[in-house]
Design a protein around this motif. Structure first.
Motif, PDB file in Angstrom:
ATOM      1  N   GLU A 108       0.842  -1.202   0.000  1.00  0.00           N
ATOM      2  CA  GLU A 108       0.000   0.000   0.000  1.00  0.00           C
ATOM      3  C   GLU A 108       0.876   1.250   0.000  1.00  0.00           C
ATOM      4  O   GLU A 108       0.591   2.228  -0.695  1.00  0.00           O
ATOM      5  CB  GLU A 108      -0.918   0.004   1.242  1.00  0.00           C
ATOM      6  N   GLU A 118      -4.221   5.687  -0.667  1.00  0.00           N
ATOM      7  CA  GLU A 118      -3.217   4.642  -0.433  1.00  0.00           C
ATOM      8  C   GLU A 118      -2.398   4.940   0.821  1.00  0.00           C
ATOM      9  O   GLU A 118      -1.981   4.027   1.533  1.00  0.00           O
ATOM     10  CB  GLU A 118      -2.293   4.493  -1.656  1.00  0.00           C
ATOM     11  N   HIS A 176      -4.449   3.604   3.513  1.00  0.00           N
ATOM     12  CA  HIS A 176      -4.404   2.135   3.508  1.00  0.00           C
ATOM     13  C   HIS A 176      -3.113   1.649   4.164  1.00  0.00           C
ATOM     14  O   HIS A 176      -3.108   0.695   4.938  1.00  0.00           O
ATOM     15  CB  HIS A 176      -4.455   1.580   2.073  1.00  0.00           C
ATOM     16  N   GLU A 183     -10.611   1.111  -3.219  1.00  0.00           N
ATOM     17  CA  GLU A 183     -10.089   0.390  -4.389  1.00  0.00           C
ATOM     18  C   GLU A 183     -11.101   0.399  -5.531  1.00  0.00           C
ATOM     19  O   GLU A 183     -10.741   0.403  -6.701  1.00  0.00           O
ATOM     20  CB  GLU A 183      -9.713  -1.056  -4.023  1.00  0.00           C
TER      21      GLU A 183
HETATM   22 FE   LIG Z   1      -4.722   0.398  -1.572  1.00  0.00          FE
END
Ligand SMILES: [Fe+2]
Ligand SMILES: [Fe+2]
Length: 496
Positions: free
Chosen positions: A282, A316, A319, A397
């Motif tokens: 990530e 991201e 994440h 996502e």
């Molecule tokens: Fe991701």
């Protein structure tokens, strides 16, 4: 039940094909150190008296050194037994019914297993000698070194025995790269980045080992690597996914409040290694989206696409923080990212073909699969905090996948044939890549969001057929060839 309908419709809209029909429902076929014995033969061993003398061979077969490295002194005959139960024919999904259906490798057996989607039958292959394997392959016995397979397997071999490696040994590399088990034989040399797992500081870097991560090259190199096969948008530099090594730091954590007290220590440690690797991927996705933003600017993309790419990079980042926090809680110590070094600062290529190919493989396919997997994992995760974190990631996502399909639609309309040809190539590669099941990972634990390999393979093929294929078919100019993902069995040793 059409459980991917919502995802499919979202992405069809993104691709500009809201009026297209959805994929027709169809049955998804689920795919789903031995003791050395007498040397079988000396085939494949180089006999060059002028070469430096190889390391003394104490005996025949597979040899394990004190530092844990394993090499092959001479060919051995493996036990080719596949102990898994034969397919009964009553399983929910049948990739095969009898052993006669398993013809892609030696000694095929149609076995019964149970995964996330229920009982299924799939093919497994084993070998007794090298002669049963393909060209440039050798038979690796069950239990050799770090091999996790439940039976012997054929593996790609750049050397067959120590005598092929003057002054060195023919080492066995077996590790789970996040998608499948890579099993390779390659010579060790003084130019390798590492000589044994100890060089990779395994205590500080869970899941990292001294292995041969690139099995495509003819001169494979030993280096420290962990889980590198990403679902989602990996940071690919010079053909290989890159990620930061773990570091002891706690400034990359977003509270996930995961309750780990009831988990056995061994489960915690393995799950920590898994989530540390997920977090690193990530983290690398931040750099990947930063690069994608620059590519879009270089190609003159609309402001909306550039803005979405920047927002995706921030997703991201969250994440990564969530995953590092989960890994840290499971490990009982702070885990964060080390520097990405030159990978984050690699040159940004902006050729139409390379941007489209990366967009299709990493975005249209990778992020679509990531969205579906995230949904599935959040549904089965037992811990509410873990389920919430996975649901958040899955929702993001899905937006990233939609961005990818929108960007592809724009590139096809703007750049015409070069973009179309690149997209066709990339879709074909992706179909081949996911046509096989990943090998079993370090831990299958559905309550912790870790699907068994067969279930993961089946889910991916289902999404390829029911979501990716109709979205691809809806884009003007793209063929429908390879639009359906062929179900397949486990890879033989090393595969994609
Ligand atoms: Fe991701
Ligand atoms: Fe993503």
């Amino acid at each position: 039940m059409d459980r991917h309908r919502s995802l499919r419709m979202t992405l069809l809209l993104a691709a500009g094909a809201a009026g297209c029909s959805s994929a027709k429902s169809r049955d998804i076929a689920v795919v789903t150190l031995a003791e050395p014995q007498a040397a079988a033969d000396d085939a494949g061993a180089a006999d060059d008296p002028a070469a430096p003398a190889p390391r003394p061979q104490r005996s025949a077969g597979w040899m394990q050194e004190a530092d844990g490295t394993v090499h092959r002194a001479s060919p051995v005959r493996c036990d080719a037994t596949i102990a898994q139960r034969a397919c009964a024919g009553t399983e929910r999904s049948l990739q095969c019914r009898t052993d006669a259906d398993c013809t892609e490798g030696p000694r095929g057996k149609c076995v019964s297993s149970f995964g996330q989607i229920g009982p299924y039958c799939g093919c497994e292959y084993a070998c007794e000698t090298d002669a049963e394997c393909g060209p440039s392959e050798v038979c690796v016995c069950k239990g050799t070194g770090a091999l996790r397979e439940e039976h012997s397997v054929c593996a790609k071999a750049l050397c067959a025995v120590d005598a092929d490696c003057p002054g060195s040994t023919c080492g066995l590399s077996a590790y789970f790269n996040g998608c499948w088990e890579q099993v390779t034989l390659a010579c060790r040399t003084k130019d390798d980045a590492c000589q044994s797992d100890a060089d990779c500081a395994p205590d500080a870097n869970p899941g990292v080992a001294c292995v041969v991560p690139d099995i495509e090259g003819e001169s494979a190199r030993w280096e420290c690597a962990g889980i590198s096969c990403a679902i989602g948008r990996p940071l690919v530099v010079e053909g290989a996914p890159r990620a930061a090594q773990p570091a002891a730091r706690d400034d990359w954590r977003a509270p996930a409040a995961l309750d780990v007290a009831s988990l056995p220590p061994e489960v915690r440690e393995r799950a920590a290694a898994h989530y540390a690797a997920v977090a690193a991927l990530e983290h690398a996705s931040i750099a990947s989206f930063a690069r994608f933003s620059l590519q879009l600017l270089a190609l003159g993309a609309p402001a909306a696409l550039v803005g979405e790419a920047h927002r995706a990079a921030l997703d991201e980042l969250e994440h990564a923080r969530l995953a590092y926090d989960i890994a840290s809680r499971l490990a009982g110590r702070a885990i964060g990212p080390g520097p990405l070094l030159d990978a984050a600062a690699a040159p940004v290529g902006a050729g139409v073909a390379e941007v489209v190919e990366a967009l299709v493989e990493e975005g249209c396919v990778g992020e679509t699969l990531g969205a579906a997997e995230g949904r599935e994992l959040s549904r089965i995760a037992a811990d509410p905090a873990l389920a919430a974190a996975l649901a958040r990631i899955a929702a993001d996502e899905e937006r990233h996948a939609a961005l990818s399909w929108r960007a592809l639609s724009w590139m096809l309309a703007t750049f015409g044939e070069p973009a179309r040809a690149a997209a066709e190539r990339a879709f074909s590669r992706a179909a081949a890549r996911f046509a096989v099941d990943p090998a079993p990972g370090p831990l299958a634990h559905e309550a912790l969001g870790l699907l068994p390999a067969h279930a993961l393979g089946a889910l991916r093929r289902e999404v390829l057929a029911e979501v990716v294929a109709p979205c691809r078919a809806a884009l003007p100019g793209l063929s429908r060839d390879n639009a359906r993902a062929a179900p397949s069995s486990s890879p033989r040793g090393a595969s994609a």
